[in-house]
Design an enzyme around this catalytic site. Sequence first.
Site, PDB file in Angstrom:
ATOM      1  NE  ARG A 133      -2.579  -1.617   3.202  1.00  0.00           N
ATOM      2  CZ  ARG A 133      -3.123  -1.841   4.579  1.00  0.00           C
ATOM      3  NH1 ARG A 133      -4.233  -1.020   4.874  1.00  0.00           N
ATOM      4  NH2 ARG A 133      -2.919  -2.464   5.657  1.00  0.00           N
ATOM      5  CE1 TYR A 174      32.060  27.478  -5.754  1.00  0.00           C
ATOM      6  CE2 TYR A 174      34.072  27.733  -6.879  1.00  0.00           C
ATOM      7  CZ  TYR A 174      33.290  27.004  -6.089  1.00  0.00           C
ATOM      8  OH  TYR A 174      33.470  25.561  -6.248  1.00  0.00           O
ATOM      9  N   GLY A 224      -8.847  -4.293  16.302  1.00  0.00           N
ATOM     10  CA  GLY A 224      -9.374  -5.512  17.207  1.00  0.00           C
ATOM     11  C   GLY A 224      -9.797  -4.806  18.368  1.00  0.00           C
TER      12      GLY A 224
END
Length: 458
Positions: free
Chosen positions: A16, A366, A140
């Site tokens: 699933r 940079y 349950g």
Amino acid sequence: MPTRNTIILAAGKGTRMKSKVYKVLHRICGKTMVDHVLTQVEKTNMDNIVTVVGYGAEAVEENIGDRAKFVVQKEQLGTGHAVMQAEDLLGNLDGTTMIVSGDTPLFTAETFEKLFEYHENEKAAVTILTSKAPDPTGYGRIVRNDLGIVEKIVEQKDANEIEQAIDEINTGVYVFDNKSLFSALHKTNNDNAQGEYYLTDVIEILKSEDKIVAAYEMDDFDESMGVNDRVALSKATKIMQKRINEMHMRNGISMVNPEDTYIDVDVKIGSDTIIEAGVSIKGKTTIGEDCFIGSNSEIRDSVIKNNVTVTSSMIEESEMGDGSNIGPDSHLRPQSKIGKNVHIGNFCEVKKAEIGEGTKVGHLTYVGDATLGKNINVGCGVVFVNYDGANKFHTNVGDDTFIGSNSNLVAPLEIADHSFIAAGSTITKDVEQFDMAIARERQTNKPGYFKKLNYKNN
């Protein structure tokens, strides 16, 4: 001597999830689900931890490593069958064994410890971990008699109208007397529609043998969440995120908007640090005291020392020293080490570079594959040219050097202390101490040139 053991069920594929990643290896706040379960189990001082693997066994074993022993469930024949695979390792031991699923990442060590304590006090053959569910549909139900003694577990499909109204549910975690567990497992059968061996059948067998079946009701229902699909994964992540953020706030961290702040479970943060909205802090990151982490910053696997300011920037596998600051909109790529009181301004990128104390890298710059000393000024638009298309090269810059704006430093280079790089220069040769390097065309002015063009004078 009695032992305390845990069996983690991690053999399912998890169809699933609709994923190439096996279910228990999906991540929540920086750890796989099975790792979350194992981490909490480890805190309860187990003598033996056995993980039942099946689908993706090698990947699960690699993720867990030597923290557990492994057994393989070659066929997916139910939870009872999965537990039976651990019999060779645990079957002859005295003591207790907990069964927990690898897809329930929200359980805590505190809950496990209380479950064991309750089981031992009740001298039960099995204790079921239960909780009150706001909506018990699909779970349950725990059926108790008038004295509160557990009579049975009834699954949703088998429950009558009265039983469906019960809100105490089975979380799927159990503690068994170890020998009773394996003895009862041999009495189970697969005479059911699925042709599987169910662990819940063991409880019916123990009950029929007049052994004590107990149930411990935990307080926080959210802990029991099992993750079977991406929706549940998202919900579990939200719960874990809230738990982590509240822990940090209770430890002295301020969050402007904790609902919009993402922090992985292994992150450490010092007191009086402020974190704004939209921040992500991931991996093994450590952040010191009195820091400010501004909106939309992302920090991963990095060390941030004390009194550091990070403004809307990204930091990966790097270090920032005491009193340093970065941003907005700058990026530390892996293996960057920023010293004390260093300033990294806006729109800068640093990669595999070390920048010494007090140095300032203003903006639009940079710095890659470089070592910069102390108290250097790096002007706007400077580029450390470290790549020739095939190989990377290193640049060393000494203390108290001035690097003018829009300069290109073409590696490999050695630039000595107290030297000066003139703005607009492309430097290809080493620079000696106290020297100024200029590498640009001399300006030429053409008198009257504008008049030769066909522009209209306004």
